[in-house]
Design a protein around this motif. Sequence first.
Motif, PDB file in Angstrom:
ATOM      1  N   SER A 216     -14.913 -16.753 -32.386  1.00  0.00           N
ATOM      2  CA  SER A 216     -14.911 -15.602 -33.286  1.00  0.00           C
ATOM      3  C   SER A 216     -14.978 -14.303 -32.492  1.00  0.00           C
ATOM      4  CB  SER A 216     -16.086 -15.687 -34.266  1.00  0.00           C
ATOM      5  OG  SER A 216     -15.991 -16.849 -35.054  1.00  0.00           O
ATOM      6  N   LYS A 217     -14.632 -13.211 -33.160  1.00  0.00           N
ATOM      7  CA  LYS A 217     -14.666 -11.890 -32.541  1.00  0.00           C
ATOM      8  C   LYS A 217     -15.924 -11.155 -32.985  1.00  0.00           C
ATOM      9  CE  LYS A 217     -10.611 -12.506 -30.692  1.00  0.00           C
ATOM     10  NZ  LYS A 217     -10.468 -12.686 -29.224  1.00  0.00           N
ATOM     11  N   TRP A 218     -16.792 -10.845 -32.044  1.00  0.00           N
ATOM     12  CA  TRP A 218     -17.997 -10.086 -32.312  1.00  0.00           C
ATOM     13  C   TRP A 218     -18.300  -9.248 -31.077  1.00  0.00           C
ATOM     14  CZ3 TRP A 218     -21.684 -11.937 -28.830  1.00  0.00           C
ATOM     15  CH2 TRP A 218     -21.468 -13.233 -28.340  1.00  0.00           C
ATOM     16  N   SER A 219     -18.965  -8.125 -31.272  1.00  0.00           N
ATOM     17  CA  SER A 219     -19.148  -7.181 -30.168  1.00  0.00           C
ATOM     18  C   SER A 219     -20.517  -7.263 -29.527  1.00  0.00           C
ATOM     19  CB  SER A 219     -18.888  -5.752 -30.656  1.00  0.00           C
ATOM     20  OG  SER A 219     -19.767  -5.421 -31.722  1.00  0.00           O
ATOM     21  N   ASN A 220     -21.550  -7.652 -30.274  1.00  0.00           N
ATOM     22  CA  ASN A 220     -22.893  -7.726 -29.699  1.00  0.00           C
ATOM     23  C   ASN A 220     -23.702  -8.801 -30.412  1.00  0.00           C
ATOM     24  OD1 ASN A 220     -23.953  -6.485 -32.143  1.00  0.00           O
ATOM     25  ND2 ASN A 220     -23.185  -4.535 -31.314  1.00  0.00           N
ATOM     26  N   ALA A 221     -24.924  -9.001 -29.955  1.00  0.00           N
ATOM     27  CA  ALA A 221     -25.771 -10.054 -30.497  1.00  0.00           C
ATOM     28  C   ALA A 221     -26.128  -9.809 -31.949  1.00  0.00           C
ATOM     29  CB  ALA A 221     -27.041 -10.180 -29.657  1.00  0.00           C
ATOM     30  N   SER A 222     -26.289  -8.560 -32.335  1.00  0.00           N
ATOM     31  CA  SER A 222     -26.643  -8.249 -33.717  1.00  0.00           C
ATOM     32  C   SER A 222     -25.533  -8.682 -34.671  1.00  0.00           C
ATOM     33  CB  SER A 222     -26.919  -6.755 -33.862  1.00  0.00           C
ATOM     34  OG  SER A 222     -27.263  -6.427 -35.179  1.00  0.00           O
TER      35      SER A 222
END
Length: 394
Positions: free
Chosen positions: A45-51
Amino acid sequence: MARIPVDVEIEIDRFCNNVKQSTYTRSVDLALATILILKKLIGESKWSNASELITMIRSQAHRLNEGQPVDSITFNITRRILKIIREVSVRIIHGKNEGSDISLTLQAVLNDRATMLTMNDDEYENPDDNLQLKKKQQVQADLTESMPINSIESEVPMHILKPELMDDLNWYATDVELSVQNLAQQALAHIHANEIILTLGYSYTVERFFKYAAAKKRQFHVFILEHAPFFTGHKMAINLSQANIPVTVVTDSAVFAIMARVNKILIGTRSLLANGGLTAKSGTYNLALAAKNYNVPLLVCAPTYKFSPTYLPSFDPVMCNSFPSPENILSYESLFQSSLDIVVPMHDYVPPELVTLIIGSGMGNAPSYVYRIVSELYSAEDNDLERSQKKSSR
């Protein structure tokens, strides 16, 4: 904003269908399948940070748990992975593990003591510099302690978090895969020579527990309640007899009659709740009541992925149960079929006061200690996954 690829969506749908069709016959298989689908969700998946990653996983938790009215294994695995994400984030930011507070505290005491000894030797030479150093150290410590977890999660980017997180998830998958084997290795501490042990129906974990003790030349006899109307106790009897373990199959109605001859009871469980109670196969509550009447210890084998932070203060036999076809009790061709309502519950709730010992992957613990283990396994902010599911379904 996190985005889930189409192929991952297809894999999630396939996993949900397998759960609804009871493809995963063993709980450890369900746990490993949940870890695998979450690893795919994290890795592709595409996500930018841990949050963003945590928000995405929480949004998919309810979907993954569809078709499981009793089991909380999928929720438990999800909670544990969320805790791992937070621990890795803290480790990246601060260079330490969240779970190593004791060793860090001891090291901090030793460092502070060494610093004070050094400063005491030099404080008469330059007292102003020492004062400035103390103030600087105190400001840095206050900033580190006051930084909330959410800000830490938002500061950890994907390209740094993903490699370390995938390594930790691989270790976690290995730990779950070996959990039943590690639990079975405690058999010699609980099964003694020439004992008569009672169990109910079939449990893969209990079977491995018995077989490990038998492989170590421990002599004992197993009484098996047949668990009507499914008669899974017959499967347990066949498997144990093939390992040269003496077995006797007993009807469920004879549980009080044979209890005086039994040394202890050993059973598995579907879910272990935070108050020490458990949800297990139907008939377990009657078994526990009989054991309490005769003061026979009741031991429960439960790997850590079955520990749940939820409570069932009043067991609802409808909302917290599953009901298969009554064909095993009364045929559809029977003359009485149209005039009877037949209910076949699959599970019972056993309160903690009827349980003697919980055998996990570590040493055995009393039911009153389960809440402490749960607090170490999961983060408190993830304990509301079931409640969030109920709110979203309304």
